[in-house]
Design a protein around this motif. Structure first.
Motif, short mmCIF file in Angstrom:
data_model
loop_
_atom_site.label_atom_id
_atom_site.label_comp_id
_atom_site.label_asym_id
_atom_site.label_seq_id
_atom_site.Cartn_x
_atom_site.Cartn_y
_atom_site.Cartn_z
N LEU A 126 0.84 -1.20 0.00
CA LEU A 126 0.00 0.00 0.00
C LEU A 126 0.87 1.25 0.00
N ARG A 127 1.92 1.22 0.83
CA ARG A 127 2.82 2.38 0.90
C ARG A 127 3.47 2.62 -0.46
N LYS A 128 3.95 1.54 -1.11
CA LYS A 128 4.57 1.67 -2.43
C LYS A 128 3.59 2.27 -3.43
N ALA A 129 2.33 1.82 -3.34
CA ALA A 129 1.32 2.29 -4.29
C ALA A 129 1.04 3.78 -4.14
N MET A 130 1.33 4.33 -2.95
CA MET A 130 1.01 5.75 -2.71
C MET A 130 2.24 6.65 -2.75
N LYS A 131 3.43 6.02 -2.75
CA LYS A 131 4.66 6.80 -2.63
C LYS A 131 5.01 7.46 -3.97
N GLY A 132 5.63 8.61 -3.91
CA GLY A 132 6.10 9.23 -5.14
C GLY A 132 4.96 9.84 -5.94
N PHE A 133 5.18 10.06 -7.22
CA PHE A 133 4.23 10.78 -8.06
C PHE A 133 3.11 9.87 -8.53
N GLY A 134 1.87 10.31 -8.39
CA GLY A 134 0.74 9.48 -8.83
C GLY A 134 0.50 8.33 -7.86
N THR A 135 -0.69 7.74 -7.96
CA THR A 135 -1.07 6.67 -7.03
C THR A 135 -1.55 5.48 -7.83
N ASP A 136 -1.12 4.28 -7.42
CA ASP A 136 -1.55 3.09 -8.13
C ASP A 136 -2.85 2.57 -7.49
N GLU A 137 -3.99 3.11 -8.01
CA GLU A 137 -5.28 2.77 -7.38
C GLU A 137 -5.60 1.28 -7.47
N ASP A 138 -5.20 0.64 -8.57
CA ASP A 138 -5.53 -0.78 -8.76
C ASP A 138 -4.99 -1.62 -7.62
N VAL A 139 -3.72 -1.36 -7.25
CA VAL A 139 -3.09 -2.12 -6.15
C VAL A 139 -3.90 -1.93 -4.88
N ILE A 140 -4.28 -0.68 -4.61
CA ILE A 140 -5.01 -0.38 -3.38
C ILE A 140 -6.36 -1.11 -3.36
N ILE A 141 -7.10 -0.99 -4.46
CA ILE A 141 -8.41 -1.64 -4.55
C ILE A 141 -8.26 -3.14 -4.38
N ASN A 142 -7.26 -3.69 -5.07
CA ASN A 142 -7.04 -5.12 -5.05
C ASN A 142 -6.78 -5.64 -3.63
N ILE A 143 -5.94 -4.92 -2.88
CA ILE A 143 -5.64 -5.36 -1.51
C ILE A 143 -6.87 -5.19 -0.62
N VAL A 144 -7.44 -3.99 -0.61
CA VAL A 144 -8.51 -3.70 0.34
C VAL A 144 -9.75 -4.56 0.08
N ALA A 145 -10.08 -4.75 -1.19
CA ALA A 145 -11.31 -5.49 -1.50
C ALA A 145 -11.19 -6.99 -1.24
N ASN A 146 -9.96 -7.49 -1.19
CA ASN A 146 -9.79 -8.94 -1.00
C ASN A 146 -9.39 -9.36 0.41
N ARG A 147 -9.61 -8.47 1.39
CA ARG A 147 -9.30 -8.82 2.77
C ARG A 147 -10.56 -8.65 3.61
N SER A 148 -10.69 -9.47 4.65
CA SER A 148 -11.83 -9.30 5.56
C SER A 148 -11.61 -8.04 6.38
N ASN A 149 -12.67 -7.55 7.03
CA ASN A 149 -12.52 -6.34 7.84
C ASN A 149 -11.48 -6.54 8.95
N ALA A 150 -11.51 -7.72 9.58
CA ALA A 150 -10.54 -7.98 10.66
C ALA A 150 -9.11 -7.92 10.12
N GLN A 151 -8.92 -8.45 8.90
CA GLN A 151 -7.59 -8.40 8.29
C GLN A 151 -7.20 -6.96 7.95
N ARG A 152 -8.19 -6.17 7.51
CA ARG A 152 -7.87 -4.75 7.21
C ARG A 152 -7.40 -4.02 8.46
N GLN A 153 -7.99 -4.38 9.61
CA GLN A 153 -7.57 -3.73 10.86
C GLN A 153 -6.11 -4.10 11.16
#
Length: 530
Positions: A367-394
Protein backbone atom coordinates in the motif's frame (compact mmCIF):
# COMPACT_ATOMS: atom_id res chain seq x y z
CA UNK A 1 11.54 -20.58 35.53
CA UNK A 2 11.69 -16.80 35.11
CA UNK A 3 14.44 -14.34 35.89
CA UNK A 4 12.80 -13.04 39.05
CA UNK A 5 15.92 -13.57 41.13
CA UNK A 6 17.94 -11.09 39.04
CA UNK A 7 16.54 -8.10 40.93
CA UNK A 8 17.83 -6.64 44.21
CA UNK A 9 14.49 -5.56 45.68
CA UNK A 10 12.00 -8.30 46.57
CA UNK A 11 8.79 -8.68 48.57
CA UNK A 12 9.43 -8.25 52.29
CA UNK A 13 8.43 -11.33 54.32
CA UNK A 14 5.78 -10.89 57.08
CA UNK A 15 4.63 -7.71 55.37
CA UNK A 16 2.04 -5.56 57.19
CA UNK A 17 0.87 -2.54 55.19
CA UNK A 18 -0.89 -0.82 58.10
CA UNK A 19 2.12 -1.13 60.39
CA UNK A 20 4.34 0.31 57.62
CA UNK A 21 1.89 3.16 57.05
CA UNK A 22 2.10 3.95 60.77
CA UNK A 23 5.91 3.86 60.73
CA UNK A 24 5.93 6.36 57.85
CA UNK A 25 3.32 8.53 59.54
CA UNK A 26 5.41 8.67 62.73
CA UNK A 27 8.60 9.33 60.75
CA UNK A 28 6.98 12.46 59.29
CA UNK A 29 5.20 13.66 62.45
CA UNK A 30 6.45 16.69 64.36
CA UNK A 31 9.40 18.83 63.43
CA UNK A 32 11.80 17.47 60.82
CA UNK A 33 11.41 13.93 59.55
CA UNK A 34 13.24 10.67 60.20
CA UNK A 35 14.66 10.23 56.72
CA UNK A 36 16.54 7.08 57.63
CA UNK A 37 13.38 5.30 58.77
CA UNK A 38 11.66 6.36 55.54
CA UNK A 39 14.42 5.17 53.22
CA UNK A 40 14.92 1.88 55.08
CA UNK A 41 11.24 1.10 54.86
CA UNK A 42 10.67 2.16 51.24
CA UNK A 43 13.72 0.35 49.82
CA UNK A 44 12.90 -2.71 51.93
CA UNK A 45 9.56 -3.25 50.17
CA UNK A 46 8.68 -4.25 46.61
CA UNK A 47 6.74 -1.87 44.38
CA UNK A 48 3.57 -3.94 44.78
CA UNK A 49 3.90 -3.72 48.57
CA UNK A 50 4.47 0.04 48.36
CA UNK A 51 1.11 0.36 46.57
CA UNK A 52 -0.57 -1.41 49.49
CA UNK A 53 1.13 0.98 51.92
CA UNK A 54 -0.22 3.98 49.97
CA UNK A 55 -3.70 2.49 50.32
CA UNK A 56 -3.30 1.65 54.03
CA UNK A 57 -2.01 5.17 54.73
CA UNK A 58 -5.13 6.63 53.11
CA UNK A 59 -7.39 4.24 55.07
CA UNK A 60 -5.72 5.01 58.40
CA UNK A 61 -5.08 8.76 58.13
CA UNK A 62 -7.30 9.98 55.28
CA UNK A 63 -4.21 11.52 53.64
CA UNK A 64 -2.25 10.99 50.46
CA UNK A 65 1.12 9.46 51.30
CA UNK A 66 2.83 10.74 48.16
CA UNK A 67 1.71 14.33 48.88
CA UNK A 68 2.98 14.03 52.47
CA UNK A 69 6.35 12.70 51.30
CA UNK A 70 6.66 15.54 48.77
CA UNK A 71 5.91 18.03 51.53
CA UNK A 72 8.34 16.53 54.07
CA UNK A 73 11.32 15.70 51.87
CA UNK A 74 13.42 17.85 49.55
CA UNK A 75 15.71 17.69 46.55
CA UNK A 76 16.96 14.54 44.88
CA UNK A 77 16.09 12.39 47.90
CA UNK A 78 12.47 13.47 47.61
CA UNK A 79 12.44 12.76 43.86
CA UNK A 80 13.89 9.30 44.43
CA UNK A 81 11.53 8.28 47.26
CA UNK A 82 8.41 9.66 45.54
CA UNK A 83 9.35 7.89 42.29
CA UNK A 84 9.79 4.62 44.19
CA UNK A 85 6.24 4.98 45.51
CA UNK A 86 4.69 5.11 42.02
CA UNK A 87 3.67 1.95 40.12
CA UNK A 88 6.40 1.29 37.52
CA UNK A 89 4.19 2.06 34.50
CA UNK A 90 3.16 5.41 36.03
CA UNK A 91 6.78 6.23 36.72
CA UNK A 92 7.60 5.54 33.05
CA UNK A 93 4.59 7.64 32.02
CA UNK A 94 5.76 10.57 34.13
CA UNK A 95 9.28 10.36 32.68
CA UNK A 96 7.91 10.49 29.13
CA UNK A 97 5.46 13.27 30.01
CA UNK A 98 8.20 15.37 31.59
CA UNK A 99 10.49 14.66 28.64
CA UNK A 100 8.05 16.14 26.11
CA UNK A 101 6.07 18.67 28.10
CA UNK A 102 8.86 20.87 29.47
CA UNK A 103 10.79 23.50 27.56
CA UNK A 104 12.56 21.58 24.80
CA UNK A 105 12.38 17.80 24.49
CA UNK A 106 14.52 15.35 26.45
CA UNK A 107 15.23 12.98 23.56
CA UNK A 108 17.67 10.90 25.62
CA UNK A 109 14.91 9.99 28.06
CA UNK A 110 12.50 9.05 25.24
CA UNK A 111 15.20 6.90 23.68
CA UNK A 112 16.15 5.12 26.89
CA UNK A 113 12.62 4.29 28.00
CA UNK A 114 11.11 3.31 24.64
CA UNK A 115 14.13 1.33 23.40
CA UNK A 116 14.47 -0.78 26.54
CA UNK A 117 10.91 -1.77 27.51
CA UNK A 118 9.30 -5.06 26.46
CA UNK A 119 5.82 -5.29 24.86
CA UNK A 120 3.98 -5.70 28.15
CA UNK A 121 5.80 -2.73 29.73
CA UNK A 122 4.99 -0.60 26.68
CA UNK A 123 1.27 -1.50 26.84
CA UNK A 124 1.21 -0.72 30.59
CA UNK A 125 2.96 2.58 29.94
CA UNK A 126 0.45 3.58 27.24
CA UNK A 127 -2.46 2.86 29.61
CA UNK A 128 -0.87 4.56 32.60
CA UNK A 129 -0.13 7.65 30.50
CA UNK A 130 -3.74 7.90 29.33
CA UNK A 131 -4.97 7.44 32.90
CA UNK A 132 -2.55 9.97 34.43
CA UNK A 133 -2.68 12.72 31.77
CA UNK A 134 -5.93 12.11 29.90
CA UNK A 135 -4.15 12.18 26.57
CA UNK A 136 -2.76 9.71 24.07
CA UNK A 137 0.99 9.11 24.47
CA UNK A 138 1.42 8.48 20.74
CA UNK A 139 -0.20 11.83 19.85
CA UNK A 140 1.91 13.66 22.43
CA UNK A 141 5.16 12.04 21.32
CA UNK A 142 4.48 12.58 17.60
CA UNK A 143 3.48 16.19 18.29
CA UNK A 144 6.93 16.80 19.72
CA UNK A 145 9.25 14.84 17.39
CA UNK A 146 9.77 14.53 13.64
CA UNK A 147 11.17 12.54 10.74
CA UNK A 148 12.51 8.99 11.00
CA UNK A 149 13.08 9.46 14.74
CA UNK A 150 9.35 10.04 15.17
CA UNK A 151 8.42 7.02 13.01
CA UNK A 152 10.64 4.65 15.00
CA UNK A 153 9.18 5.95 18.28
CA UNK A 154 5.68 5.26 16.93
CA UNK A 155 6.74 1.74 15.98
CA UNK A 156 8.17 1.11 19.47
CA UNK A 157 5.01 2.52 21.10
CA UNK A 158 2.92 -0.15 19.36
CA UNK A 159 4.54 -2.83 21.54
CA UNK A 160 4.12 -5.32 18.70
CA UNK A 161 7.67 -6.74 18.48
CA UNK A 162 7.69 -10.54 18.03
CA UNK A 163 8.01 -12.17 21.44
CA UNK A 164 11.42 -13.54 22.55
CA UNK A 165 12.02 -17.03 21.18
CA UNK A 166 10.16 -16.43 17.91
CA UNK A 167 12.76 -16.99 15.21
CA UNK A 168 12.01 -17.03 11.48
CA UNK A 169 15.00 -19.18 10.55
CA UNK A 170 14.34 -18.76 6.82
CA UNK A 171 14.47 -14.94 7.13
CA UNK A 172 17.67 -14.45 9.14
CA UNK A 173 19.97 -14.17 6.15
CA UNK A 174 17.39 -12.30 4.08
CA UNK A 175 16.96 -9.67 6.85
CA UNK A 176 20.72 -9.25 7.21
CA UNK A 177 21.04 -8.78 3.44
CA UNK A 178 18.15 -6.30 3.44
CA UNK A 179 19.84 -4.18 6.15
CA UNK A 180 23.12 -4.28 4.25
CA UNK A 181 21.41 -3.32 0.98
CA UNK A 182 19.49 -0.50 2.70
CA UNK A 183 22.63 1.14 4.06
CA UNK A 184 26.22 0.16 3.28
CA UNK A 185 25.55 -1.09 -0.21
CA UNK A 186 23.95 1.99 -1.68
CA UNK A 187 24.35 5.72 -1.98
CA UNK A 188 21.97 7.16 0.61
CA UNK A 189 20.07 5.08 3.13
CA UNK A 190 16.67 3.40 3.08
CA UNK A 191 15.71 4.17 6.68
CA UNK A 192 12.33 2.42 6.47
CA UNK A 193 14.05 -0.99 6.26
CA UNK A 194 15.97 -0.30 9.48
CA UNK A 195 12.74 0.86 11.15
CA UNK A 196 10.74 -2.16 10.05
CA UNK A 197 13.28 -4.85 10.93
CA UNK A 198 14.73 -3.38 14.13
CA UNK A 199 11.25 -2.44 15.35
CA UNK A 200 9.36 -5.67 14.71
CA UNK A 201 11.58 -8.76 14.75
CA UNK A 202 12.12 -10.58 18.04
CA UNK A 203 15.23 -10.14 20.18
CA UNK A 204 16.31 -13.77 19.55
CA UNK A 205 15.81 -13.35 15.80
CA UNK A 206 17.73 -10.06 15.61
CA UNK A 207 20.68 -11.42 17.59
CA UNK A 208 21.07 -14.00 14.81
CA UNK A 209 20.56 -11.33 12.14
CA UNK A 210 23.33 -9.19 13.69
CA UNK A 211 25.77 -12.14 13.61
CA UNK A 212 24.91 -12.72 9.94
CA UNK A 213 25.22 -8.99 9.23
CA UNK A 214 28.73 -8.97 10.66
CA UNK A 215 29.72 -11.78 8.25
CA UNK A 216 28.29 -9.92 5.26
CA UNK A 217 29.41 -6.39 6.07
CA UNK A 218 32.62 -7.38 7.86
CA UNK A 219 31.74 -4.95 10.64
CA UNK A 220 29.15 -4.84 13.45
CA UNK A 221 25.79 -3.27 12.65
CA UNK A 222 26.49 -0.51 15.20
CA UNK A 223 29.28 0.81 12.96
CA UNK A 224 26.96 0.88 9.96
CA UNK A 225 24.31 2.73 11.95
CA UNK A 226 26.89 5.31 13.04
CA UNK A 227 27.99 5.93 9.47
CA UNK A 228 24.57 5.68 7.75
CA UNK A 229 22.17 7.42 10.16
CA UNK A 230 22.43 10.67 12.07
CA UNK A 231 21.10 12.75 14.96
CA UNK A 232 18.44 11.48 17.34
CA UNK A 233 17.43 8.75 14.90
CA UNK A 234 20.97 7.36 14.98
CA UNK A 235 21.03 7.52 18.80
CA UNK A 236 17.66 5.76 19.02
CA UNK A 237 18.65 2.97 16.62
CA UNK A 238 21.93 2.41 18.49
CA UNK A 239 19.99 2.12 21.75
CA UNK A 240 17.61 -0.38 20.15
CA UNK A 241 20.55 -2.47 18.88
CA UNK A 242 22.27 -2.36 22.29
CA UNK A 243 19.07 -3.45 24.04
CA UNK A 244 18.70 -6.32 21.60
CA UNK A 245 22.26 -7.44 22.31
CA UNK A 246 21.93 -7.03 26.10
CA UNK A 247 19.54 -4.88 28.11
CA UNK A 248 21.68 -5.08 31.29
CA UNK A 249 24.81 -3.98 29.39
CA UNK A 250 22.86 -1.08 27.86
CA UNK A 251 21.84 0.11 31.33
CA UNK A 252 25.34 -0.41 32.72
CA UNK A 253 26.63 1.98 30.03
CA UNK A 254 23.85 4.50 30.70
CA UNK A 255 24.61 4.42 34.43
CA UNK A 256 28.33 4.90 33.87
CA UNK A 257 27.69 7.86 31.53
CA UNK A 258 25.30 9.42 34.04
CA UNK A 259 28.03 9.54 36.70
CA UNK A 260 31.38 9.93 34.94
CA UNK A 261 32.94 13.35 34.45
CA UNK A 262 31.65 16.51 36.09
CA UNK A 263 28.21 16.54 37.63
CA UNK A 264 25.70 13.70 37.75
CA UNK A 265 22.67 13.20 35.52
CA UNK A 266 20.42 12.46 38.47
CA UNK A 267 17.26 11.93 36.42
CA UNK A 268 18.89 9.11 34.50
CA UNK A 269 20.44 7.60 37.62
CA UNK A 270 17.12 7.65 39.52
CA UNK A 271 15.14 6.29 36.58
CA UNK A 272 17.40 3.30 35.96
CA UNK A 273 18.03 2.38 39.60
CA UNK A 274 14.29 2.36 40.28
CA UNK A 275 13.04 0.65 37.18
CA UNK A 276 15.62 -2.15 37.16
CA UNK A 277 15.74 -2.81 40.93
CA UNK A 278 13.04 -5.47 40.58
CA UNK A 279 14.10 -6.80 37.18
CA UNK A 280 17.80 -7.24 36.43
CA UNK A 281 19.94 -5.09 38.75
CA UNK A 282 22.22 -8.10 39.50
CA UNK A 283 22.90 -8.52 35.78
CA UNK A 284 23.54 -4.79 35.39
CA UNK A 285 26.02 -4.92 38.30
CA UNK A 286 27.78 -7.84 36.66
CA UNK A 287 28.03 -6.04 33.29
CA UNK A 288 29.19 -2.86 35.01
CA UNK A 289 31.92 -4.70 36.92
CA UNK A 290 33.11 -6.48 33.76
CA UNK A 291 33.18 -3.40 31.60
CA UNK A 292 34.47 -0.70 33.95
CA UNK A 293 36.51 -2.83 36.36
CA UNK A 294 34.87 -1.24 39.35
CA UNK A 295 31.60 -1.91 41.10
CA UNK A 296 28.42 0.08 40.47
CA UNK A 297 28.15 0.33 44.26
CA UNK A 298 31.47 2.16 44.55
CA UNK A 299 30.74 4.50 41.69
CA UNK A 300 27.44 5.55 43.27
CA UNK A 301 29.18 5.92 46.63
CA UNK A 302 31.82 8.27 45.19
CA UNK A 303 29.38 10.26 43.13
CA UNK A 304 26.43 10.99 45.42
CA UNK A 305 25.88 11.94 49.05
CA UNK A 306 23.58 11.85 52.06
CA UNK A 307 20.23 10.04 52.21
CA UNK A 308 20.04 10.13 48.43
CA UNK A 309 23.24 8.07 48.28
CA UNK A 310 22.05 5.63 50.96
CA UNK A 311 18.79 5.02 49.10
CA UNK A 312 20.58 4.39 45.78
CA UNK A 313 22.99 1.99 47.47
CA UNK A 314 20.06 0.09 48.98
CA UNK A 315 18.60 -0.29 45.48
CA UNK A 316 21.98 -1.36 44.13
CA UNK A 317 21.94 -4.05 46.80
CA UNK A 318 25.61 -4.89 47.27
CA UNK A 319 29.22 -4.11 46.48
CA UNK A 320 30.69 -6.41 43.84
CA UNK A 321 34.23 -5.38 44.80
CA UNK A 322 33.93 -7.24 48.10
CA UNK A 323 35.38 -10.72 48.02
CA UNK A 324 32.79 -13.43 47.44
CA UNK A 325 29.89 -10.99 47.00
CA UNK A 326 30.28 -10.99 43.26
CA UNK A 327 27.87 -13.43 41.63
CA UNK A 328 27.54 -16.10 44.34
CA UNK A 329 27.42 -19.74 43.19
CA UNK A 330 23.69 -20.19 43.70
CA UNK A 331 23.01 -17.28 41.38
CA UNK A 332 25.53 -18.60 38.89
CA UNK A 333 23.86 -22.01 38.84
CA UNK A 334 20.41 -20.46 38.50
CA UNK A 335 21.67 -18.26 35.68
CA UNK A 336 23.05 -21.30 33.82
CA UNK A 337 19.70 -23.08 34.17
CA UNK A 338 17.90 -20.01 32.93
CA UNK A 339 20.23 -19.75 29.94
CA UNK A 340 19.70 -23.37 28.88
CA UNK A 341 15.93 -23.10 29.27
CA UNK A 342 16.01 -19.93 27.14
CA UNK A 343 18.06 -21.74 24.48
CA UNK A 344 15.79 -24.79 24.25
CA UNK A 345 12.74 -22.58 23.86
CA UNK A 346 14.19 -21.07 20.71
CA UNK A 347 14.51 -24.36 18.87
CA UNK A 348 11.06 -25.62 19.81
CA UNK A 349 9.09 -22.79 18.27
CA UNK A 350 8.53 -22.97 14.53
CA UNK A 351 7.11 -20.02 12.63
CA UNK A 352 3.35 -20.12 12.57
CA UNK A 353 1.94 -19.01 9.24
CA UNK A 354 -1.53 -17.43 9.32
CA UNK A 355 -4.19 -19.11 7.19
CA UNK A 356 -4.53 -18.41 3.45
CA UNK A 357 -1.23 -16.58 3.23
CA UNK A 358 -2.46 -13.30 4.69
CA UNK A 359 0.55 -11.09 5.50
CA UNK A 360 -0.43 -7.69 6.94
CA UNK A 361 3.17 -6.44 6.82
CA UNK A 362 3.42 -7.26 3.15
CA UNK A 363 0.08 -5.58 2.43
CA UNK A 364 1.12 -2.51 4.40
CA UNK A 365 4.30 -2.14 2.40
CA UNK A 366 2.55 -2.66 -0.92
CA UNK A 367 0.00 0.00 0.00
CA UNK A 368 2.82 2.38 0.90
CA UNK A 369 4.57 1.67 -2.43
CA UNK A 370 1.32 2.29 -4.29
CA UNK A 371 1.01 5.75 -2.71
CA UNK A 372 4.66 6.80 -2.63
CA UNK A 373 6.10 9.23 -5.14
CA UNK A 374 4.23 10.78 -8.06
CA UNK A 375 0.74 9.48 -8.83
CA UNK A 376 -1.07 6.67 -7.03
CA UNK A 377 -1.55 3.09 -8.13
CA UNK A 378 -5.28 2.77 -7.38
CA UNK A 379 -5.53 -0.78 -8.76
CA UNK A 380 -3.09 -2.12 -6.15
CA UNK A 381 -5.01 -0.38 -3.38
CA UNK A 382 -8.41 -1.64 -4.55
CA UNK A 383 -7.04 -5.12 -5.05
CA UNK A 384 -5.64 -5.36 -1.51
CA UNK A 385 -8.51 -3.70 0.34
CA UNK A 386 -11.31 -5.49 -1.50
CA UNK A 387 -9.79 -8.94 -1.00
CA UNK A 388 -9.30 -8.82 2.77
CA UNK A 389 -11.83 -9.30 5.56
CA UNK A 390 -12.52 -6.34 7.84
CA UNK A 391 -10.54 -7.98 10.66
CA UNK A 392 -7.59 -8.40 8.29
CA UNK A 393 -7.87 -4.75 7.21
CA UNK A 394 -7.57 -3.73 10.86
CA UNK A 395 -4.35 -5.77 11.06
CA UNK A 396 -3.08 -3.94 7.98
CA UNK A 397 -3.81 -0.58 9.64
CA UNK A 398 -1.82 -1.68 12.69
CA UNK A 399 1.04 -3.08 10.57
CA UNK A 400 1.22 0.21 8.66
CA UNK A 401 1.81 1.97 11.96
CA UNK A 402 4.14 -0.69 13.42
CA UNK A 403 6.35 -0.91 10.36
CA UNK A 404 6.26 2.56 8.84
CA UNK A 405 5.21 4.74 11.76
CA UNK A 406 2.50 6.25 9.53
CA UNK A 407 -1.28 6.51 9.69
CA UNK A 408 -2.80 4.53 6.79
CA UNK A 409 -6.13 6.39 6.92
CA UNK A 410 -4.41 9.79 6.62
CA UNK A 411 -2.28 8.56 3.72
CA UNK A 412 -5.31 7.13 1.86
CA UNK A 413 -7.31 10.33 2.38
CA UNK A 414 -4.58 12.47 0.89
CA UNK A 415 -3.87 10.14 -2.06
CA UNK A 416 -7.26 9.02 -3.41
CA UNK A 417 -9.86 10.90 -5.42
CA UNK A 418 -13.20 11.75 -3.79
CA UNK A 419 -15.56 8.83 -4.52
CA UNK A 420 -12.90 6.14 -4.46
CA UNK A 421 -11.61 7.62 -1.22
CA UNK A 422 -15.09 7.37 0.38
CA UNK A 423 -15.40 3.76 -0.66
CA UNK A 424 -11.89 2.65 0.38
CA UNK A 425 -12.01 4.51 3.72
CA UNK A 426 -15.45 3.01 4.34
CA UNK A 427 -13.99 -0.44 3.81
CA UNK A 428 -10.98 0.25 6.03
CA UNK A 429 -13.05 1.42 9.01
CA UNK A 430 -14.14 -1.06 11.65
CA UNK A 431 -17.91 -1.68 11.52
CA UNK A 432 -18.28 0.50 14.64
CA UNK A 433 -16.24 3.35 13.14
CA UNK A 434 -18.29 3.11 9.94
CA UNK A 435 -21.60 3.28 11.88
CA UNK A 436 -20.31 6.23 13.89
CA UNK A 437 -19.36 8.00 10.66
CA UNK A 438 -22.81 7.39 9.14
CA UNK A 439 -24.48 8.71 12.32
CA UNK A 440 -22.23 11.76 12.16
CA UNK A 441 -23.09 12.32 8.47
CA UNK A 442 -26.82 11.99 9.17
CA UNK A 443 -26.57 14.76 11.78
CA UNK A 444 -24.02 17.22 10.51
CA UNK A 445 -24.74 20.04 8.08
CA UNK A 446 -28.14 21.54 7.31
CA UNK A 447 -31.07 19.31 8.19
CA UNK A 448 -30.98 15.85 9.71
CA UNK A 449 -31.31 12.59 7.83
CA UNK A 450 -33.81 10.99 10.23
CA UNK A 451 -34.24 7.84 8.14
CA UNK A 452 -30.56 6.95 8.40
CA UNK A 453 -30.54 7.58 12.16
CA UNK A 454 -33.52 5.27 12.64
CA UNK A 455 -32.20 2.60 10.32
CA UNK A 456 -28.79 2.41 12.01
CA UNK A 457 -30.05 2.48 15.58
CA UNK A 458 -32.99 0.09 15.15
CA UNK A 459 -31.04 -2.61 13.33
CA UNK A 460 -27.94 -2.78 15.53
CA UNK A 461 -27.51 -5.12 18.53
CA UNK A 462 -26.62 -3.81 21.99
CA UNK A 463 -22.95 -4.78 21.50
CA UNK A 464 -22.83 -2.98 18.16
CA UNK A 465 -24.37 0.11 19.70
CA UNK A 466 -21.84 0.13 22.55
CA UNK A 467 -19.00 -0.23 20.05
CA UNK A 468 -20.49 2.56 17.93
CA UNK A 469 -20.72 4.85 20.98
CA UNK A 470 -17.05 4.26 21.77
CA UNK A 471 -16.02 4.83 18.14
CA UNK A 472 -18.10 8.03 17.99
CA UNK A 473 -16.47 9.42 21.10
CA UNK A 474 -13.00 8.48 19.89
CA UNK A 475 -13.56 9.96 16.45
CA UNK A 476 -15.52 13.12 17.28
CA UNK A 477 -14.58 13.89 20.90
CA UNK A 478 -18.16 13.96 22.11
CA UNK A 479 -20.79 11.36 22.89
CA UNK A 480 -23.35 10.24 20.32
CA UNK A 481 -26.06 10.96 22.88
CA UNK A 482 -25.01 14.62 23.13
CA UNK A 483 -24.96 14.88 19.35
CA UNK A 484 -28.45 13.37 19.06
CA UNK A 485 -29.87 15.65 21.72
CA UNK A 486 -28.49 18.78 20.15
CA UNK A 487 -29.69 17.74 16.70
CA UNK A 488 -33.18 16.27 17.24
CA UNK A 489 -36.06 17.20 19.47
CA UNK A 490 -39.21 16.04 21.25
CA UNK A 491 -40.44 12.45 21.28
CA UNK A 492 -38.13 11.50 18.38
CA UNK A 493 -35.10 12.65 20.35
CA UNK A 494 -36.25 10.60 23.36
CA UNK A 495 -36.60 7.42 21.32
CA UNK A 496 -33.16 7.83 19.75
CA UNK A 497 -31.65 8.61 23.15
CA UNK A 498 -33.17 5.46 24.57
CA UNK A 499 -31.91 3.38 21.62
CA UNK A 500 -28.41 4.76 21.87
CA UNK A 501 -28.11 3.38 25.43
CA UNK A 502 -27.81 -0.11 23.88
CA UNK A 503 -29.82 -1.54 26.77
CA UNK A 504 -32.65 -3.07 24.79
CA UNK A 505 -33.84 -6.43 26.11
CA UNK A 506 -32.90 -8.87 23.41
CA UNK A 507 -35.92 -10.84 22.26
CA UNK A 508 -39.37 -9.71 23.38
CA UNK A 509 -41.19 -9.00 20.16
CA UNK A 510 -43.51 -6.40 21.67
CA UNK A 511 -40.49 -4.10 22.25
CA UNK A 512 -39.52 -4.41 18.62
CA UNK A 513 -43.10 -3.82 17.57
CA UNK A 514 -43.27 -0.73 19.75
CA UNK A 515 -40.14 0.52 18.05
CA UNK A 516 -41.50 -0.09 14.60
CA UNK A 517 -44.74 1.68 15.57
CA UNK A 518 -42.72 4.58 16.93
CA UNK A 519 -40.68 4.58 13.74
CA UNK A 520 -43.77 4.56 11.53
CA UNK A 521 -45.48 7.31 13.50
CA UNK A 522 -42.37 9.50 13.56
CA UNK A 523 -41.88 8.95 9.83
CA UNK A 524 -45.51 9.95 9.28
CA UNK A 525 -45.13 12.99 11.45
CA UNK A 526 -42.00 14.00 9.61
CA UNK A 527 -43.71 13.51 6.26
CA UNK A 528 -46.65 15.61 7.45
CA UNK A 529 -44.35 18.26 8.82
CA UNK A 530 -42.58 18.70 5.53
Amino acid sequence: MGMGFRGTVTDAPDFDASADAETLYNAMKGIGSDKEAILDLVTGRSNAQRQEIVQAYKSSYGKNLIDDLKYELTGKFERLIVSLMRPQAYHDAKEIHDAIKGAGTDEKCLIEVLASRNNQQIHNLVEAYKDAYGSDIEEDVTGDTSGHFKKMLVVLLQGTRDEPGVVHADLVEEDAQALFAAGEEQWGTEESIFIMLLGNRSVSHLQMVFDKYQEIAEKPIEDSIKSELSGDFERLMLAVVQCIRSVPMYFAKRLYKSMKGLGTQDNTLIRIMICRSEIDMLDIRECFRMRYEKSLYNMIKEDTSGDYKRTLLALCGGDDDLAGEFFPEAAQLAYKMWETSAMTKVQLRPTIRPASDFDPADDAQNLRKAMKGFGTDEDVIINIVANRSNAQRQEIRQAFKSILGRDLMKDLKSELSKNLERLIIGLMLTPAEFDAKMMRKAMEGAGTDEHSLIEILVTRSNEEIHAMNAAYRAGYKKSMEEAIQSDTSGRFSQILTSLVQGAREQGPADWDRALVDAQVSTSCNMALAR
